[in-house]
Design an enzyme around this catalytic site. Structure first.
Site, short mmCIF file in Angstrom:
data_model
loop_
_atom_site.label_atom_id
_atom_site.label_comp_id
_atom_site.label_asym_id
_atom_site.label_seq_id
_atom_site.Cartn_x
_atom_site.Cartn_y
_atom_site.Cartn_z
N SER A 17 0.85 -1.20 0.00
CA SER A 17 0.00 0.00 0.00
C SER A 17 0.88 1.24 0.00
O SER A 17 1.67 1.44 0.93
CB SER A 17 -0.90 0.00 1.24
N HIS A 42 -1.44 -1.38 -4.17
CA HIS A 42 -2.70 -1.00 -3.53
C HIS A 42 -2.71 0.52 -3.32
O HIS A 42 -1.82 1.07 -2.68
CB HIS A 42 -2.78 -1.74 -2.19
N ASP A 44 -4.79 3.71 -1.89
CA ASP A 44 -5.86 4.05 -0.95
C ASP A 44 -6.42 5.44 -1.24
O ASP A 44 -5.72 6.44 -1.13
CB ASP A 44 -5.31 4.03 0.48
N MET A 46 -9.22 8.25 -0.15
CA MET A 46 -10.06 8.64 0.99
C MET A 46 -10.68 10.01 0.73
O MET A 46 -10.02 10.89 0.16
CB MET A 46 -9.22 8.72 2.26
N HIS A 75 -8.49 1.14 -3.81
CA HIS A 75 -9.34 0.93 -2.63
C HIS A 75 -10.07 2.24 -2.34
O HIS A 75 -9.47 3.20 -1.86
CB HIS A 75 -8.44 0.50 -1.45
N MET A 77 -12.19 4.31 -0.32
CA MET A 77 -12.80 4.55 0.99
C MET A 77 -13.57 5.86 0.89
O MET A 77 -13.23 6.89 1.50
CB MET A 77 -11.70 4.62 2.06
N MET A 146 -11.30 -5.75 6.22
CA MET A 146 -10.49 -4.73 6.89
C MET A 146 -10.10 -5.26 8.27
O MET A 146 -10.96 -5.62 9.07
CB MET A 146 -11.29 -3.42 7.06
N GLY A 151 -8.97 4.31 7.11
CA GLY A 151 -8.72 5.75 7.20
C GLY A 151 -7.27 6.12 7.46
O GLY A 151 -6.85 7.22 7.11
N PHE A 152 -6.53 5.21 8.06
CA PHE A 152 -5.15 5.55 8.42
C PHE A 152 -4.25 4.33 8.29
O PHE A 152 -4.69 3.20 8.52
CB PHE A 152 -5.08 6.04 9.87
N GLY A 153 -3.02 4.60 7.93
CA GLY A 153 -2.01 3.55 7.98
C GLY A 153 -1.47 3.44 9.40
O GLY A 153 -1.88 4.18 10.30
N ASP A 184 -6.46 -6.12 4.95
CA ASP A 184 -5.87 -4.78 4.87
C ASP A 184 -5.84 -4.13 6.24
O ASP A 184 -6.89 -3.89 6.85
CB ASP A 184 -6.72 -3.94 3.89
N GLY A 185 -4.62 -3.84 6.70
CA GLY A 185 -4.46 -3.07 7.94
C GLY A 185 -3.66 -3.82 9.00
O GLY A 185 -4.04 -4.93 9.40
N GLY A 186 -2.54 -3.23 9.40
CA GLY A 186 -1.75 -3.81 10.48
C GLY A 186 -1.07 -5.13 10.13
O GLY A 186 -0.79 -5.94 11.01
N GLY A 206 1.33 -1.69 4.21
CA GLY A 206 1.93 -0.38 3.97
C GLY A 206 3.15 -0.17 4.84
O GLY A 206 4.29 -0.26 4.39
#
Ligand code: DX5
Ligand code: ZN
Length: 240
Positions: A17, A42, A44, A46, A75, A77, A146, A151-153, A184-186, A206
């Site tokens: 990402s 990827h 993102d 927003m 993606h 959002m 998700m 909304g945030f990396g 996606d995320g963490g 990311g």
């Protein structure tokens, strides 16, 4: 047990990402990811309404298309993503991921993306149950679970999403086995192992790729290695 381990072993795809990249060196970093074996990029998007943050737009997709051969996954959002499909399609997006929570007419949105010749995925937030996918799954190329609130990396992986990943995997096997299951995320080497054991086939990452002090290639290698280690699905640990 060996058969069970084999059953869950699949080649996992990595989708770096760019949200965590150094935008002053974006082209260079994306090329590093490509050379290190990334499967797609990827991107993102927003809007400051669907999520409390703003990020990128179609011009970035267009520029990326000039530096990488990899598919560009967008993606979205944002609310009412259909409004931007034409713009992103023209810029070079290969696939769209829209949110179940951001759309009142999801079936129409999916058909519109297909009509543009794009792959289509639906994302669900951590609080959204797997079951909402039932009616649309046969039409999907991808489901994105998700594993943080969008909304945030640089957020922490939400571990309570793991059972849901397993439920989505079951639904995919029953309704649309060709559909990809992406997280996606963490995602880092530790959470990647857990996610893959739960059923994921594609991982967005990311911070753990572009924020690694040893560089993009070293980070991708570690992530890839983590996804290739067999897991014990009952204990959630690496098999000895
Ligand atoms: C979060 C975005 C993610 C984000 C992931 O809302 O959708 O794609 O870039 O970043 P990391 O890997 O840092 O959690
Ligand atoms: Zn994303």
């Amino acid at each position: 047990m060996r058969e069970q381990v084999q059953a869950i072993k699949r080649t996992v795809k990595l989708a770096p990402s760019i949200l965590a990249a150094d935008f002053a060196r974006l082209g260079e970093q994306v090329l590093q990811a490509e050379r290190a074996g990334a499967d797609r990029i990827h991107v993102d998007i927003m809007d400051g309404h669907f999520v409390p943050n703003i990020s990128l737009g179609a011009p970035i997709v267009k520029s990326l298309g000039q530096v990488t051969h990899l598919p560009l996954e967008t993606h979205l959002m944002i609310f009412n993503p259909d409004l931007f499909f034409d713009e992103f399609a023209e810029a070079g997006s290969d696939s769209f991921i829209v949110h179940w929570e951001g759309n009142c007419n999801l079936h129409r949105t999916i058909q519109r993306a297909k009509g543009l010749g794009k792959r289509i995925g639906v994302a669900i937030n951590p609080a959204t149950p797997a079951l909402v996918l039932e009616e649309v799954l046969p039409d999907l190329d991808l489901v994105l679970v998700m594993t943080v609130n969008p909304g945030f990396g640089h957020q922490h992986f939400i571990h309570t999403t793991l059972p849901k990943i397993g439920r989505v995997r079951q639904m995919i096997e029953q309704l649309q086995p060709e559909c990809e299951l992406e997280l996606d995320g963490g995602i880092d080497p530790t959470t990647a192992r857990l996610g893959v054991a739960a059923g994921a086939g594609v991982l967005v990452a990311g911070t753990s790729i572009f924020g690694d002090s040893e560089g993009v290639a070293a980070a991708m290698k570690r992530l890839r290695a983590a996804t290739e280690e067999p897991m014990n699905p009952e204990k959630g640990s690496v098999c000895g």
